[in-house]
Design a protein around this motif. Structure first.
Motif, mmCIF file in Angstrom:
data_model
loop_
_atom_site.group_PDB
_atom_site.id
_atom_site.type_symbol
_atom_site.label_atom_id
_atom_site.label_comp_id
_atom_site.label_asym_id
_atom_site.label_seq_id
_atom_site.Cartn_x
_atom_site.Cartn_y
_atom_site.Cartn_z
ATOM 1 N N LEU A 178 -110.738 -30.919 -26.464
ATOM 2 C CA LEU A 178 -111.095 -31.825 -25.379
ATOM 3 C C LEU A 178 -110.678 -31.312 -24.009
ATOM 4 O O LEU A 178 -111.472 -31.279 -23.069
ATOM 5 N N ARG A 179 -109.413 -30.918 -23.866
ATOM 6 C CA ARG A 179 -108.913 -30.485 -22.567
ATOM 7 C C ARG A 179 -107.941 -29.329 -22.760
ATOM 8 O O ARG A 179 -107.371 -29.150 -23.838
ATOM 9 N N GLY A 180 -107.730 -28.570 -21.669
ATOM 10 C CA GLY A 180 -106.797 -27.455 -21.745
ATOM 11 C C GLY A 180 -107.385 -26.273 -22.486
ATOM 12 O O GLY A 180 -108.591 -26.068 -22.510
ATOM 13 N N GLN A 181 -106.522 -25.477 -23.108
ATOM 14 C CA GLN A 181 -106.977 -24.296 -23.824
ATOM 15 C C GLN A 181 -106.296 -24.209 -25.180
ATOM 16 O O GLN A 181 -105.231 -24.779 -25.401
ATOM 17 N N SER A 182 -106.922 -23.499 -26.075
ATOM 18 C CA SER A 182 -106.380 -23.332 -27.415
ATOM 19 C C SER A 182 -105.334 -22.221 -27.407
ATOM 20 O O SER A 182 -105.063 -21.590 -26.376
ATOM 21 N N PHE A 183 -104.744 -21.969 -28.558
ATOM 22 C CA PHE A 183 -103.783 -20.885 -28.669
ATOM 23 C C PHE A 183 -104.492 -19.540 -28.515
ATOM 24 O O PHE A 183 -105.655 -19.379 -28.868
ATOM 25 N N THR A 184 -103.760 -18.572 -28.014
ATOM 26 C CA THR A 184 -104.315 -17.227 -27.831
ATOM 27 C C THR A 184 -103.824 -16.233 -28.871
ATOM 28 O O THR A 184 -104.372 -15.136 -28.988
ATOM 29 N N GLY A 185 -102.779 -16.573 -29.589
ATOM 30 C CA GLY A 185 -102.209 -15.670 -30.580
ATOM 31 C C GLY A 185 -100.949 -14.991 -30.108
ATOM 32 O O GLY A 185 -100.249 -14.353 -30.913
ATOM 33 N N SER A 186 -100.658 -15.102 -28.833
ATOM 34 C CA SER A 186 -99.456 -14.459 -28.288
ATOM 35 C C SER A 186 -98.276 -15.428 -28.187
ATOM 36 O O SER A 186 -97.207 -15.038 -27.713
ATOM 37 N N GLU A 187 -98.466 -16.658 -28.606
ATOM 38 C CA GLU A 187 -97.408 -17.655 -28.472
ATOM 39 C C GLU A 187 -96.210 -17.343 -29.356
ATOM 40 O O GLU A 187 -95.092 -17.754 -29.047
ATOM 41 N N GLY A 188 -96.415 -16.639 -30.461
ATOM 42 C CA GLY A 188 -95.316 -16.353 -31.373
ATOM 43 C C GLY A 188 -94.238 -15.483 -30.761
ATOM 44 O O GLY A 188 -93.067 -15.546 -31.161
ATOM 45 N N SER A 189 -94.605 -14.652 -29.793
ATOM 46 C CA SER A 189 -93.624 -13.778 -29.165
ATOM 47 C C SER A 189 -92.900 -14.444 -28.003
ATOM 48 O O SER A 189 -91.970 -13.873 -27.431
ATOM 49 N N SER A 190 -93.291 -15.640 -27.630
ATOM 50 C CA SER A 190 -92.675 -16.341 -26.523
ATOM 51 C C SER A 190 -91.435 -17.092 -26.998
ATOM 52 O O SER A 190 -91.374 -17.574 -28.129
ATOM 53 N N THR A 191 -90.446 -17.184 -26.128
ATOM 54 C CA THR A 191 -89.221 -17.922 -26.472
ATOM 55 C C THR A 191 -89.383 -19.416 -26.256
ATOM 56 O O THR A 191 -88.546 -20.198 -26.694
ATOM 57 N N GLN A 192 -90.442 -19.805 -25.580
ATOM 58 C CA GLN A 192 -90.689 -21.216 -25.321
ATOM 59 C C GLN A 192 -91.780 -21.726 -26.248
ATOM 60 O O GLN A 192 -92.823 -21.081 -26.412
ATOM 61 N N SER A 193 -91.543 -22.871 -26.846
ATOM 62 C CA SER A 193 -92.519 -23.440 -27.782
ATOM 63 C C SER A 193 -93.747 -23.938 -27.025
ATOM 64 O O SER A 193 -93.650 -24.463 -25.918
ATOM 65 N N VAL A 194 -94.906 -23.757 -27.638
ATOM 66 C CA VAL A 194 -96.174 -24.205 -27.068
ATOM 67 C C VAL A 194 -96.828 -25.140 -28.069
ATOM 68 O O VAL A 194 -96.878 -24.847 -29.267
ATOM 69 N N VAL A 195 -97.337 -26.269 -27.579
ATOM 70 C CA VAL A 195 -97.930 -27.246 -28.478
ATOM 71 C C VAL A 195 -99.294 -27.671 -27.954
ATOM 72 O O VAL A 195 -99.594 -27.560 -26.765
ATOM 73 N N ILE A 196 -100.109 -28.142 -28.877
ATOM 74 C CA ILE A 196 -101.383 -28.796 -28.563
ATOM 75 C C ILE A 196 -101.281 -30.215 -29.116
ATOM 76 O O ILE A 196 -100.951 -30.395 -30.289
ATOM 77 N N ILE A 197 -101.549 -31.185 -28.279
ATOM 78 C CA ILE A 197 -101.410 -32.577 -28.714
ATOM 79 C C ILE A 197 -102.782 -33.188 -28.933
ATOM 80 O O ILE A 197 -103.793 -32.731 -28.395
ATOM 81 N N SER A 198 -102.797 -34.242 -29.732
ATOM 82 C CA SER A 198 -104.039 -34.945 -30.014
ATOM 83 C C SER A 198 -104.323 -35.970 -28.918
ATOM 84 O O SER A 198 -103.461 -36.309 -28.102
ATOM 85 N N GLU A 199 -105.532 -36.490 -28.926
ATOM 86 C CA GLU A 199 -105.903 -37.517 -27.957
ATOM 87 C C GLU A 199 -105.085 -38.784 -28.162
ATOM 88 O O GLU A 199 -104.692 -39.451 -27.194
ATOM 89 N N THR A 200 -104.800 -39.120 -29.424
ATOM 90 C CA THR A 200 -103.979 -40.295 -29.714
ATOM 91 C C THR A 200 -102.570 -40.132 -29.166
ATOM 92 O O THR A 200 -102.001 -41.071 -28.593
#
Length: 206
Positions: A178-200
């Motif tokens: 719906l909004r924003g962007q999906s994962f790119t595959g490089s998130e695993g190497s980052s020290t900061q957690s990245v999340v995608i949330i649902s509309e609910t």
């Protein structure tokens, strides 16, 4: 099948809830007076027993009716989800990696990356993805969440379902983004957690 199951549950709830009060309302009063004239103690005991049965059956009927309503609502919600993929064209399987061989997140991530690369290279496969738990399954990971700069509400714990997924998960299952962007595959190497949330989730907390 679902329609007849829901219809049977609703009918059973109505019969169990309405039947006993209707039957008692038609019972002749003379019979009750005649019984009460024999002994006050026995009549009171029978009255309490009868009242208990009526209340129990009414509660059971209401429980069945509420359960049937929630079941139908749940199936309707699942049936109307905006998934644009044919389930007949999706193959799922579960893999349990031995901890003695795959120790740490890096080893698991490397296995998953090689697995996805091999699957996507096969002819006839349009997409491949990895997830910790399948959608609509009996398995889920629950996590306690807090919000930066927002004090926790007194006595309330915010718990949500968490899924670990690969970057092509939404595209493979045809779930619209719906909004924003999906994962790119490089998130695993980052020290900061990245999340995608649902509309609910967004409507509830933001």
């Amino acid at each position: 099948v679902l329609f007849w199951t829901a219809l049977t549950a609703v009918a059973a709830g109505l019969i169990a809830g309405i039947g006993p009060p209707w039957w008692l309302s038609r019972a002749p009063a003379a019979g009750g007076l005649h019984e009460s004239s024999r002994t006050a103690t026995g009549s009171a005991a029978r009255h309490r027993t009868r009242a208990f049965l009526v209340i129990s059956e009414t509660a059971l009927g209401l429980g069945l009716l509420i359960g049937a309503t929630l079941m139908v609502k749940g199936f309707r919600s699942i049936a109307t989800l905006p998934v644009q993929v044919d389930p007949a064209q999706v193959l799922t399987f579960r893999i349990n990696l031995p901890e003695s061989r795959y120790q740490g997140r890096a080893a698991v991530a490397a296995f998953q990356s090689n697995l996805l690369a091999n699957l996507q290279a096969q002819p006839g496969i349009a997409g491949a993805a990895v997830t910790s738990n399948l959608p609509y399954s009996d398995f889920s990971n629950r996590s306690l969440i807090t919000f930066e700069g927002r004090p926790p509400e007194q006595g309330i714990k915010n718990i949500t379902l968490v899924q670990n997924i690969s970057k092509d998960f939404f595209r493979t299952l045809g779930i619209p983004f719906l909004r924003g962007q999906s994962f790119t595959g490089s998130e695993g190497s980052s020290t900061q957690s990245v999340v995608i949330i649902s509309e609910t989730f967004a409507r509830r907390y933001y």
